[in-house]
Design an enzyme around this catalytic site. Sequence first.
Site, mmCIF file in Angstrom:
data_model
loop_
_atom_site.group_PDB
_atom_site.id
_atom_site.type_symbol
_atom_site.label_atom_id
_atom_site.label_comp_id
_atom_site.label_asym_id
_atom_site.label_seq_id
_atom_site.Cartn_x
_atom_site.Cartn_y
_atom_site.Cartn_z
ATOM 1 C CD GLN A 93 -2.388 -1.561 2.556
ATOM 2 O OE1 GLN A 93 -1.643 -1.840 3.479
ATOM 3 N NE2 GLN A 93 -3.698 -1.529 2.680
ATOM 4 C CG HIS A 106 4.666 -2.055 5.244
ATOM 5 N ND1 HIS A 106 4.438 -0.693 5.358
ATOM 6 C CD2 HIS A 106 3.461 -2.650 5.433
ATOM 7 C CE1 HIS A 106 3.160 -0.484 5.615
ATOM 8 N NE2 HIS A 106 2.544 -1.655 5.657
#
Length: 164
Positions: A93, A106
Amino acid sequence: MSSTPEIKQVETHQFGPYKIRTSEVFLSTPLSLAMVNLKPVVPGHVLIIPRRVALRFQDLSHEEVADIWTLAQRVGSVIEPHFGAVSLTFAIQDGAAAGQTVPHVHIHCLPRKMGDFENNDEVYDKIDEHAEQMKERLDLDKERVVRTPDEMAAEAAELRVLFT
């Protein structure tokens, strides 16, 4: 003569504004870390992060991009069979509008099984739901009721031996 008890320092890494204990990291490279997730969507849901705090994917150097994805590939190839999965979902995201709640790049790595979600793409809804819960929480320790640092350390130790 009284002696002062020795205070043990817990080594940590930075994940956006949060401190991640080294005991929750199960594999690392000079540029990236693989760590267990505070609140996994499915068993074995782990995160791969660059060591350097970088808000967006575009902020990573070419070396960091190569390293984080190489580590994700290595982690996925081991955790998939370990958790009895048959596939993997990798997800990023990238930015708040995309649902990113921790301001640090991440990669979510999720071992997947047939039928683990009624509709396959519901996994993304679950990741978004988890992200929304993370955004709304006021107290990180309160959220840790779901998985304690000891539980996370135990899972990391279990995974760590798979890479030795």
